[in-house]
Scaffold this motif. Sequence first.
Motif, short mmCIF file in Angstrom:
data_model
loop_
_atom_site.label_atom_id
_atom_site.label_comp_id
_atom_site.label_asym_id
_atom_site.label_seq_id
_atom_site.Cartn_x
_atom_site.Cartn_y
_atom_site.Cartn_z
N MET A 39 24.50 16.99 131.05
CA MET A 39 23.51 15.92 131.02
C MET A 39 23.89 14.90 129.96
N ALA A 40 23.72 13.64 130.31
CA ALA A 40 23.97 12.54 129.38
C ALA A 40 22.66 12.06 128.79
N LYS A 41 22.74 11.43 127.64
CA LYS A 41 21.56 10.84 127.00
C LYS A 41 21.57 9.35 127.23
N TYR A 42 20.38 8.82 127.49
CA TYR A 42 20.20 7.38 127.69
C TYR A 42 19.02 6.91 126.86
N MET A 43 19.14 5.71 126.31
CA MET A 43 18.00 5.09 125.64
C MET A 43 17.46 4.02 126.57
N LEU A 44 16.17 4.09 126.81
CA LEU A 44 15.48 3.08 127.62
C LEU A 44 14.76 2.17 126.64
N LEU A 45 15.20 0.94 126.53
CA LEU A 45 14.62 -0.04 125.62
C LEU A 45 13.64 -0.90 126.41
N LEU A 46 12.39 -0.92 125.98
CA LEU A 46 11.33 -1.62 126.70
C LEU A 46 11.08 -2.97 126.06
N TYR A 47 11.38 -4.03 126.81
CA TYR A 47 11.21 -5.39 126.32
C TYR A 47 10.07 -6.08 127.05
N GLY A 48 9.43 -7.01 126.37
CA GLY A 48 8.39 -7.80 127.00
C GLY A 48 7.92 -8.92 126.11
N ASP A 49 7.03 -9.70 126.64
CA ASP A 49 6.45 -10.84 125.93
C ASP A 49 5.21 -10.35 125.18
N PRO A 50 5.25 -10.27 123.85
CA PRO A 50 4.10 -9.77 123.09
C PRO A 50 2.80 -10.53 123.39
N ALA A 51 2.91 -11.82 123.64
CA ALA A 51 1.70 -12.60 123.95
C ALA A 51 1.07 -12.11 125.25
N ARG A 52 1.89 -11.74 126.22
CA ARG A 52 1.37 -11.21 127.49
C ARG A 52 0.75 -9.83 127.29
N TRP A 53 1.39 -8.99 126.45
CA TRP A 53 0.82 -7.68 126.18
C TRP A 53 -0.55 -7.82 125.51
N GLU A 54 -0.64 -8.72 124.52
CA GLU A 54 -1.90 -8.90 123.79
C GLU A 54 -2.99 -9.50 124.67
N ALA A 55 -2.62 -10.24 125.71
CA ALA A 55 -3.59 -10.89 126.59
C ALA A 55 -4.07 -9.99 127.73
N SER A 60 8.66 -8.72 131.51
CA SER A 60 9.24 -7.66 130.71
C SER A 60 10.45 -7.07 131.42
N GLY A 61 11.08 -6.09 130.79
CA GLY A 61 12.24 -5.46 131.38
C GLY A 61 12.60 -4.19 130.64
N VAL A 62 13.48 -3.41 131.23
CA VAL A 62 13.96 -2.16 130.62
C VAL A 62 15.48 -2.23 130.56
N GLU A 63 16.01 -2.07 129.37
CA GLU A 63 17.46 -1.98 129.18
C GLU A 63 17.83 -0.51 129.07
N ILE A 64 18.80 -0.08 129.85
CA ILE A 64 19.25 1.31 129.85
C ILE A 64 20.61 1.36 129.17
N ARG A 65 20.70 2.14 128.08
CA ARG A 65 21.96 2.22 127.34
C ARG A 65 22.37 3.69 127.20
N PRO A 66 23.57 4.04 127.66
CA PRO A 66 24.04 5.41 127.46
C PRO A 66 24.36 5.64 125.99
N ALA A 67 24.06 6.83 125.52
CA ALA A 67 24.41 7.21 124.15
C ALA A 67 25.86 7.68 124.14
N VAL A 68 26.53 7.44 123.04
CA VAL A 68 27.91 7.87 122.89
C VAL A 68 27.91 9.29 122.35
N PHE A 69 28.65 10.15 123.01
CA PHE A 69 28.76 11.55 122.58
C PHE A 69 29.98 11.67 121.68
N HIS A 70 29.78 12.11 120.44
CA HIS A 70 30.88 12.29 119.47
C HIS A 70 31.12 13.78 119.28
N GLY A 71 31.73 14.42 120.20
CA GLY A 71 31.97 15.84 120.00
C GLY A 71 32.58 16.41 121.15
#
Length: 118
Positions: free
Chosen positions: A1-17, A107-118
């Motif tokens: 299994m690989a690790k992924y980081m899901l980064l959640l982006y959006g417009d803070p003004a839209r979230w607050e509204a 908004s959007g989701v950025e998917i980034r694989p983690a680097v395995f050092h081992g």
Amino acid sequence: MAKYMLLLYGDPARWEAMTAEEQAAHMAAHEAFSKAAGERILGGEELELPQTATTLRGAAGGEPLTTDGPFLETKESLGGFYVIEAADLDEAIALASLLPEARASHSGVEIRPAVFHG
């Protein structure tokens, strides 16, 4: 299994509204994602608004320069993240597509694989 980081982006003004109903639907979508992903979620958090950020940058003399706020001036900002395990990128995409940030126009989701050092 690989690790992924899901980064959640959006417009803070839209979230607050968001109305109370929109906020409830948003949270319900995150709960549905959490249920679908189950133990594949290794961690994650909602982040405070961008104005609470502190940025460190290299400066002349080698000491980091500290500034208030995010590094870039953008309409979208990082609002939270999940760290998941997935068999491959296709599975990570399938899980991330359940997040409300992947479906909203502000908004959007950025998917980034983690680097395995081992």
